[in-house]
Design a protein around this motif. Sequence first.
Motif, short mmCIF file in Angstrom:
data_model
loop_
_atom_site.label_atom_id
_atom_site.label_comp_id
_atom_site.label_asym_id
_atom_site.label_seq_id
_atom_site.Cartn_x
_atom_site.Cartn_y
_atom_site.Cartn_z
N GLU A 1 2.00 -19.08 0.93
CA GLU A 1 1.17 -17.97 0.50
C GLU A 1 1.28 -17.78 -1.01
O GLU A 1 2.38 -17.80 -1.57
CB GLU A 1 1.60 -16.67 1.20
N ARG A 2 0.15 -17.58 -1.62
CA ARG A 2 0.15 -17.29 -3.06
C ARG A 2 0.53 -15.83 -3.28
O ARG A 2 -0.02 -14.93 -2.64
CB ARG A 2 -1.24 -17.55 -3.64
N ILE A 3 1.48 -15.61 -4.20
CA ILE A 3 1.94 -14.23 -4.43
C ILE A 3 1.66 -13.76 -5.85
O ILE A 3 1.74 -12.56 -6.13
CB ILE A 3 3.45 -14.10 -4.12
N ALA A 4 1.30 -14.67 -6.77
CA ALA A 4 0.98 -14.23 -8.13
C ALA A 4 0.34 -15.37 -8.89
O ALA A 4 0.53 -16.55 -8.58
CB ALA A 4 2.24 -13.75 -8.86
N ARG A 5 -0.48 -15.00 -9.91
CA ARG A 5 -1.03 -15.95 -10.86
C ARG A 5 -0.78 -15.44 -12.27
O ARG A 5 -0.68 -14.23 -12.50
CB ARG A 5 -2.53 -16.14 -10.64
N LYS A 6 -0.71 -16.37 -13.20
CA LYS A 6 -0.47 -16.00 -14.59
C LYS A 6 -1.38 -16.81 -15.50
O LYS A 6 -1.62 -17.99 -15.25
CB LYS A 6 1.00 -16.25 -14.97
N GLY A 7 -1.84 -16.16 -16.57
CA GLY A 7 -2.65 -16.85 -17.55
C GLY A 7 -4.12 -16.83 -17.22
O GLY A 7 -4.55 -16.35 -16.15
N GLU A 8 -4.92 -17.36 -18.10
CA GLU A 8 -6.37 -17.37 -17.93
C GLU A 8 -6.74 -18.30 -16.78
O GLU A 8 -6.25 -19.42 -16.67
CB GLU A 8 -7.03 -17.84 -19.23
#
Length: 768
Positions: free
Chosen positions: A405-412
Amino acid sequence: MAGAGIFLCILLLQCFISTALCNAGFAFTEEPSERAGKSDGYCSRILRAQGTRKEGYNEFRLRVEGDPENYQPGSTYRVTLYASSPAYFRGFTLIALREGREGDKEEDYAGHFQIIDEEDTQFMINCPPAVTESTPRRRTRIQVFWTAPPSASGCVTLKASIVQKRIIYFQDEGSLTKRMCEKESLYGETTERPLLDCCACGTAKYRVTFYGNWSEKVHPKDYPRRANHWSAIIGASHSKNYVLWEYGGYASEGIKKVAELGSPVSMEEEIRQKGDDVLTVIKMKAQWPAWQPLNVRAAPSAEFSVDRTRHLMSFLTMLGPSPDWNVGLSAEDLCTKECGWAQRVVQDMIPWDAGTDNGVTYESPNKPTVPQEKIRPLTSLDHPQSPFYDPEGGAITPVARVVVERIARKGEQCNIVPDNVDDIVADIAQEEKEEDDTPETCIYSNWSPWSACSSATCDKGKRMRQRMLKAQLDLSVPCPHTQDFEPCMGPGCSDEEGSTCMMSEWITWSPCSMSCGMGMRSRERYVKQFPDDGSVCTLPTEENEKCIVNEECTPNSCLVTEWGEWDSCSATCGLGMKRRERMVKMPPPDGSICGAEVLEVEKCMMPECHTIPCMLSPWSDWSDCSVTCGKGMRTRQRVLKSPVELGECTEDLEQVEKCMLPECPTDCMVSEWTEWSECNKSCGKGHMIRTRMVKLEPQFGGDSCPETVQRKKCKIRKCNRGGGQGQVNSDEKKRRKEAREKRRSKQGGRQGEETTSTAEHPGWWDSL
């Protein structure tokens, strides 16, 4: 011309029956020259060899293991060509074509076959993609492996031709043709797929959770009750330049250590040596036992990150005990075609074989595979003794599920399709959790409760807790940290401790209340420290649970061991018998015969036998019973009178049945001896006795009872018989008589005549 055409047809049939004729250089001159120019040797011609068919006439069948509607690229399937009784075939040809292709070129063929039995099948010399018979003879079944082509190969058609009674059957549809199309990539079947460059931007953070489903309830066959576990999980997020493991590849030394020993140490070293090709090392604890309810033990999980270069995720874990069986993901791509990051991936997993050990059961002895074989998924038709064996060739029930499961993204981000989850953060920080540098190869008990603080005041002190080392999976890796310390203060110095109720560890379970059958057992703990605020401890101090000592219990039951392993099936194909045994640990307390069965016999089913009749001898006489008394088994045999090929004779060659002999004898049982009685005389010589009782009379010819009464002499003081001259004279006479007897004995033969004479006149001596 008509005669020439018939001659050519006959030669064509002979080519199917014996490939040697075709391989000798025979050419078909009846084909048009332009068609022959497209032909690649013999391959295109076998597609045009057909015979007359009747509608619904399906005595021959081509079957792919599991009867899949779609194929997974790179997966290997077992393909079977068989005839229903009483039909048979002498020769065959088997090919796999891409849909819409004619077979004129090498690229028209899809995937590749693998020979299982070289005495039965071989590749056609003038058409290498095709499989044919090794020797023409009667047969009812052949099997080969077929590995599906790589991704983007489209639909595939498997076709078979049959030679029977000089008739060639070849079908474009029906029971001798199997059409399968590529299915979407699912975990557990292949890793042979092209890895595209990732176009996503920024980085993403994921949580992977492992749900083990390998349990006795779901996989009951031969399930190892005592040592079942999942080894420590090891993996990484990485680039396409690094492959942890893949189907069709060979296991590295690190993979071998995980697969055979459950040790992730070497695998972790291999991962860390890959430098910039690895972004995150994924590690999770081992699970002993393999399965527990989620309300008892949470599923293990770990977090990792990916970026545009290192967008693949792989891991593996061993299911133990096993020869070299594992589950895991290989190069799972979390970068989407829309240049985004996958939100959620759920995959059910089946076990795969690392190709380093030849075992076929969970607890097979170590037997290295030499030379090492390629990594491959297990199938339900690998071996009849396999715990996953299914004679119908069905799919293996998944042993685990993994959720990413994806829990976070960072950056453009640069998604082509907008992402509907708002999880972009300023910084992807590691999950705050207690740092634990315990080696994955060290298995510990739970921590004990904290000891009392070394300070009884509000000055700082220390308290301690301990744990025990239960197992060390890799002796080269030390297992530290069996003690832990933390600062503390005396009672009442911390607001958080005001309502703390400190309990001891549970003591061990009491013995079961029943010696056999179902009973109850209990365990206790005690309050080590009551809350300082005077409140009452509400935590339980006693637990009770049901216990079973021996399920097959009767009033005069005995204790028996667990059942041993089943013997091999008595048949090599079809229906047979197998047996297992157990031993009596403790006979019934009343001395009777143990009523529990110590031998079990049941039917077993091996792969289907060919149905060619076989000639058998009459049954032999029944053997002697396996026991000398009580319940046992006896057997009888017969033999083949004419040689047949292995697996063709479906008749039993051995029969087993129960036998009952007279009950086993029981010997007499007596009590202990009583104390010796007093002497029966108050003076002089007498005797005294002791006795014992018969507790159990001998039965069924058992040893008779020993003596129950014993006597021995006793002597008290001399009896007082009174004074007087008469008594003295009597004693004196007796003394003189004894002296005379001694003298006569000494004289012996030297005075034989005198002795005889003396003996004739005894009165002469008496007058002395």
